[in-house]
Design an enzyme around this catalytic site. Sequence first.
Site, PDB file in Angstrom:
ATOM      1  CB  THR A 184      -0.902   0.051   1.249  1.00 33.87           C
ATOM      2  OG1 THR A 184      -0.091  -0.132   2.426  1.00 33.87           O
ATOM      3  CG2 THR A 184      -1.966  -1.039   1.200  1.00 33.87           C
ATOM      4  CG  PHE A 190       3.242   5.204   9.607  1.00 35.27           C
ATOM      5  CD1 PHE A 190       4.338   4.891   8.816  1.00 35.27           C
ATOM      6  CD2 PHE A 190       3.288   4.875  10.951  1.00 35.27           C
ATOM      7  CE1 PHE A 190       5.451   4.272   9.343  1.00 35.27           C
ATOM      8  CE2 PHE A 190       4.409   4.253  11.500  1.00 35.27           C
ATOM      9  CZ  PHE A 190       5.493   3.954  10.692  1.00 35.27           C
ATOM     10  CE1 TYR A 191       5.311   1.082   7.708  1.00 35.01           C
ATOM     11  CE2 TYR A 191       4.604  -1.200   7.575  1.00 35.01           C
ATOM     12  CZ  TYR A 191       5.515  -0.258   7.988  1.00 35.01           C
ATOM     13  OH  TYR A 191       6.627  -0.658   8.685  1.00 35.01           O
ATOM     14  N   GLY A 192       0.678   3.925   4.095  1.00 36.99           N
ATOM     15  CA  GLY A 192      -0.147   4.270   2.939  1.00 36.99           C
ATOM     16  C   GLY A 192       0.311   5.596   2.377  1.00 36.99           C
TER      17      GLY A 192
END
Length: 343
Positions: A28, A63-65
Amino acid sequence: MTHKTARLGGATSDVVLAKVGHGLMMMTWKPTPVPDEEAFAAIKAGIDALPPGAKMFLNSGEFYGQGLTTANLELVARFFEKHPEYAERTFLSVKGGLRPGQIVTDGSRENLRRSVDDILKALRGTKKLDLFQPARRDQNFEIEHYAEVLNELVKEGKFDYIGLSEVGAETIRRAHKIAPVAAVEIEVSLQAYERQTKDVIATCKELGITLIAYSPLGRGLLTGHIKSAQDFEEGDFRRNYSRFQDANIGHNLQLVDGLSAVANRKGITVAQLSIAWVGALGDHVIPLPGSSNVKRTLENLQAGDVELTAEDLAEISELLEKYPRKGARYVDGLTEQQLHLWG
């Protein structure tokens, strides 16, 4: 094939994990996210290949986007909504502790609690949060403060195990005195093997802590498929990393060429050799490559079963001495303190 396993938090733990974990970040956190169907197939393939009783270590982030959103957690929630039978066959670790939408560490009690609560909200009850890791240490707070807050959250049932990320050996010792640390995550690869790396690996072994080795493929360089920064999609943050710049990548690829010769002789890929080398650093070390593709996921998992001889390891050490990484781990000119490394 019977895949090797490891145990969480030392030999006394009853949590049995696959020797090779599965990082989900790049599903993502890139300009073009991976479609659900493809991502789900990759996750399932690894879990289905495990021996009975073993769990797959899945690693996500709050916060992996793109734009530092919870896109990765939402993908994880959709996976477990569609495939609830896999929830108990996985061990979910999530990094958090930054301020919402910012690459800013915030180790305050309020923000750590907010982060964990937001992670649980994004998961929508589909999967238990097994382990929580502050992504980086906020230097405004002592590690003892972190350990105390995280221990409170464990006692409240928010998650089961405490993890740390990008911390040094002494920090680990101090935290572990306050509350049991189950896992520590740092970058480990043939492109990231420094004095601090070795110290952390040794300290974790001494204390009975699992070492999660992220980016064992050197951000993709050690796959053999990356020849320049332009091989990454426009907008991929790895385009900016020093090791891929024109002044450095030619030298760094000489290591890959040398490793390829060793891998070919053993009948494996250079990526599998690189993962196997990381795994050989200790029974407590779990390499954490990322994968969004079924074939790659299975190849990564098989690397955990590769046996490296003394001669293999000696040859790899010679290559590492001859071709040390050229360029910073991230971007030249930024200090470890600015990047919150070894906190």
